[in-house]
Design a protein around this motif. Structure first.
Motif, PDB file in Angstrom:
ATOM      1  N   ARG A  12       0.844  -1.163   0.077  1.00  0.00           N
ATOM      2  CA  ARG A  12      -0.041  -0.113  -0.218  1.00  0.00           C
ATOM      3  C   ARG A  12       1.003   1.286  -0.036  1.00  0.00           C
ATOM      4  O   ARG A  12       0.515   2.265  -0.688  1.00  0.00           O
ATOM      5  CB  ARG A  12      -1.113   0.192   1.222  1.00  0.00           C
ATOM      6  CG  ARG A  12      -2.021  -0.779   0.778  1.00  0.00           C
ATOM      7  CD  ARG A  12      -3.093  -0.926   2.315  1.00  0.00           C
ATOM      8  NE  ARG A  12      -3.876  -1.870   1.972  1.00  0.00           N
ATOM      9  CZ  ARG A  12      -5.047  -1.927   2.744  1.00  0.00           C
ATOM     10  NH1 ARG A  12      -5.667  -1.011   3.548  1.00  0.00           N
ATOM     11  NH2 ARG A  12      -5.951  -2.936   2.713  1.00  0.00           N
ATOM     12  N   GLU A  13       1.888   1.108   0.505  1.00  0.00           N
ATOM     13  CA  GLU A  13       2.990   2.247   0.575  1.00  0.00           C
ATOM     14  C   GLU A  13       3.542   2.808  -0.735  1.00  0.00           C
ATOM     15  O   GLU A  13       3.524   3.728  -1.119  1.00  0.00           O
ATOM     16  CB  GLU A  13       4.039   2.067   1.796  1.00  0.00           C
ATOM     17  CG  GLU A  13       3.571   2.181   3.180  1.00  0.00           C
ATOM     18  CD  GLU A  13       4.745   1.933   4.107  1.00  0.00           C
ATOM     19  OE1 GLU A  13       4.385   2.282   5.188  1.00  0.00           O
ATOM     20  OE2 GLU A  13       5.593   1.245   3.845  1.00  0.00           O
ATOM     21  N   ARG A  14       3.911   1.455  -1.424  1.00  0.00           N
ATOM     22  CA  ARG A  14       4.222   1.838  -2.745  1.00  0.00           C
ATOM     23  C   ARG A  14       2.993   2.112  -3.674  1.00  0.00           C
ATOM     24  O   ARG A  14       3.383   2.988  -4.544  1.00  0.00           O
ATOM     25  CB  ARG A  14       4.811   0.227  -3.347  1.00  0.00           C
ATOM     26  CG  ARG A  14       6.043   0.101  -2.975  1.00  0.00           C
ATOM     27  CD  ARG A  14       6.627  -1.266  -3.555  1.00  0.00           C
ATOM     28  NE  ARG A  14       5.749  -2.485  -3.505  1.00  0.00           N
ATOM     29  CZ  ARG A  14       5.817  -3.395  -2.577  1.00  0.00           C
ATOM     30  NH1 ARG A  14       6.642  -3.323  -1.831  1.00  0.00           N
ATOM     31  NH2 ARG A  14       4.963  -4.257  -2.719  1.00  0.00           N
ATOM     32  N   GLN A  15       1.861   1.787  -3.583  1.00  0.00           N
ATOM     33  CA  GLN A  15       0.688   2.294  -4.238  1.00  0.00           C
ATOM     34  C   GLN A  15       0.639   3.577  -3.891  1.00  0.00           C
ATOM     35  O   GLN A  15       0.233   4.665  -4.927  1.00  0.00           O
ATOM     36  CB  GLN A  15      -0.367   1.502  -3.703  1.00  0.00           C
ATOM     37  CG  GLN A  15      -1.703   1.849  -4.670  1.00  0.00           C
ATOM     38  CD  GLN A  15      -2.866   1.068  -4.337  1.00  0.00           C
ATOM     39  OE1 GLN A  15      -2.896   0.224  -3.333  1.00  0.00           O
ATOM     40  NE2 GLN A  15      -3.757   1.286  -5.203  1.00  0.00           N
ATOM     41  N   ALA A  16       0.721   4.092  -2.601  1.00  0.00           N
ATOM     42  CA  ALA A  16       0.549   5.606  -2.398  1.00  0.00           C
ATOM     43  C   ALA A  16       1.804   6.518  -3.067  1.00  0.00           C
ATOM     44  O   ALA A  16       1.280   7.347  -3.346  1.00  0.00           O
ATOM     45  CB  ALA A  16       0.627   5.747  -0.717  1.00  0.00           C
ATOM     46  N   ALA A  17       2.583   6.072  -2.873  1.00  0.00           N
ATOM     47  CA  ALA A  17       3.964   6.672  -3.732  1.00  0.00           C
ATOM     48  C   ALA A  17       3.757   6.655  -5.091  1.00  0.00           C
ATOM     49  O   ALA A  17       3.954   7.795  -5.729  1.00  0.00           O
ATOM     50  CB  ALA A  17       5.251   5.916  -3.408  1.00  0.00           C
TER      51      ALA A  17
END
Length: 64
Positions: A12-17
């Motif tokens: 999810r952090e990669r998606q947010a970035a």
């Protein structure tokens, strides 16, 4: 607040970035129109002819 497995959090952090990169690209395009900057102000993003505001349901809305 996120409750889940560490690998799901990283995904999810990669998606947010990735989404943040797209937002930055769009903000740059708005500014390249040459009619004014996009500026943060009091929990909002103001631009030429619009204001992005956070709603009471944890969503964003545009006032034009």
């Amino acid at each position: 607040m996120f409750v889940g497995r560490p690998e799901e959090l990283r995904r999810r952090e990669r998606q947010a970035a990735a989404l943040a990169v797209e937002i930055a690209r769009l903000m740059t395009q708005v500014e390249s129109l040459g009619i004014g900057p996009v500026m943060p102000a009091g929990g909002r993003l103001s631009g030429p002819g619009f204001v992005l505001v956070r709603t009471d349901r944890d969503r964003w809305s545009v006032r034009a």
